[in-house]
Design a protein around this motif. Sequence first.
Motif, PDB file in Angstrom:
ATOM      1  N   ARG A   1      -3.734  10.399 100.700  1.00 33.90           N
ATOM      2  CA  ARG A   1      -4.303  11.599 101.333  1.00 33.90           C
ATOM      3  C   ARG A   1      -3.524  11.968 102.594  1.00 33.90           C
TER       4      ARG A   1
ATOM      5  N   LYS B   1      -0.197  13.645 101.823  1.00 31.36           N
ATOM      6  CA  LYS B   1      -0.318  15.058 101.455  1.00 31.36           C
ATOM      7  C   LYS B   1      -0.275  15.949 102.687  1.00 31.36           C
ATOM      8  N   ARG B   2      -0.694  15.402 103.830  1.00 30.41           N
ATOM      9  CA  ARG B   2      -0.658  16.171 105.081  1.00 30.41           C
ATOM     10  C   ARG B   2       0.755  16.223 105.659  1.00 30.41           C
TER      11      ARG B   2
ATOM     12  N   TYR C   1       1.229   9.072 111.262  1.00 32.85           N
ATOM     13  CA  TYR C   1       1.170  10.440 110.751  1.00 32.85           C
ATOM     14  C   TYR C   1       0.773  11.366 111.893  1.00 32.85           C
TER      15      TYR C   1
ATOM     16  N   PHE D   1      -0.092  15.186 112.946  1.00 33.48           N
ATOM     17  CA  PHE D   1      -0.470  16.453 112.339  1.00 33.48           C
ATOM     18  C   PHE D   1      -1.460  17.167 113.253  1.00 33.48           C
TER      19      PHE D   1
ATOM     20  N   ALA E   1      -5.161  19.116 113.403  1.00 35.40           N
ATOM     21  CA  ALA E   1      -6.446  19.320 112.728  1.00 35.40           C
ATOM     22  C   ALA E   1      -7.445  19.810 113.765  1.00 35.40           C
TER      23      ALA E   1
END
Length: 197
Positions: free
Chosen positions: A31, A34-35, A126, A128, A130
Amino acid sequence: MPSRRSEKEGRSVIEAELKARVQDPEGVMARLEKRVPGRPEVYRDTYYDDPAGGLDASDRELRVRTVHGPDDTRSVLTYKGARVDTASGSKPEHETRVEDPEAVHAMLRGLGYVPTIAFEKRCRNYDFTAAGRRMLATLVRVPEIDGTFIEVETIVDEDDVHTALADVRQVLAELGIGEQDLTTELYTDAVVARRNA
């Protein structure tokens, strides 16, 4: 590269973070991938305290970390104040990159601090965005501890901690991590327990 953890207009910045045990490491990793593609890194951490254990007794931390990545090696000096949120363990954090970690180790010892524990963390990071926030999710394996952990954090002002933690919880939920998986157990405590067993 300048640190994203520093004083901000004279106010403390907080590492709003939740940590959890991962029941399905492969699924969570899929998961996350995928980011954004993950970045494998090995952390070598050394924690310091005064001889009387005053930092630990007051819930503070002083750490030198050297990070070995696929393309570079870097070191940082980190000070964490006492937690501002008991449920999550989130703390004020001040961190700066250092060019010569051996010199920093020597300085800390010269100032009277003593190394209390050193251990390795094998991480996949990771970065990212959000909920409009810059997030860092880290899958963690500590060779001396059973299991896989995930940490999700974002750096915020002290008046935004609870809202930020709600956003972090949402990210964890999207990764399949439930409230029952959350933990505030410290790696340092777990490593000490394993070594003393």
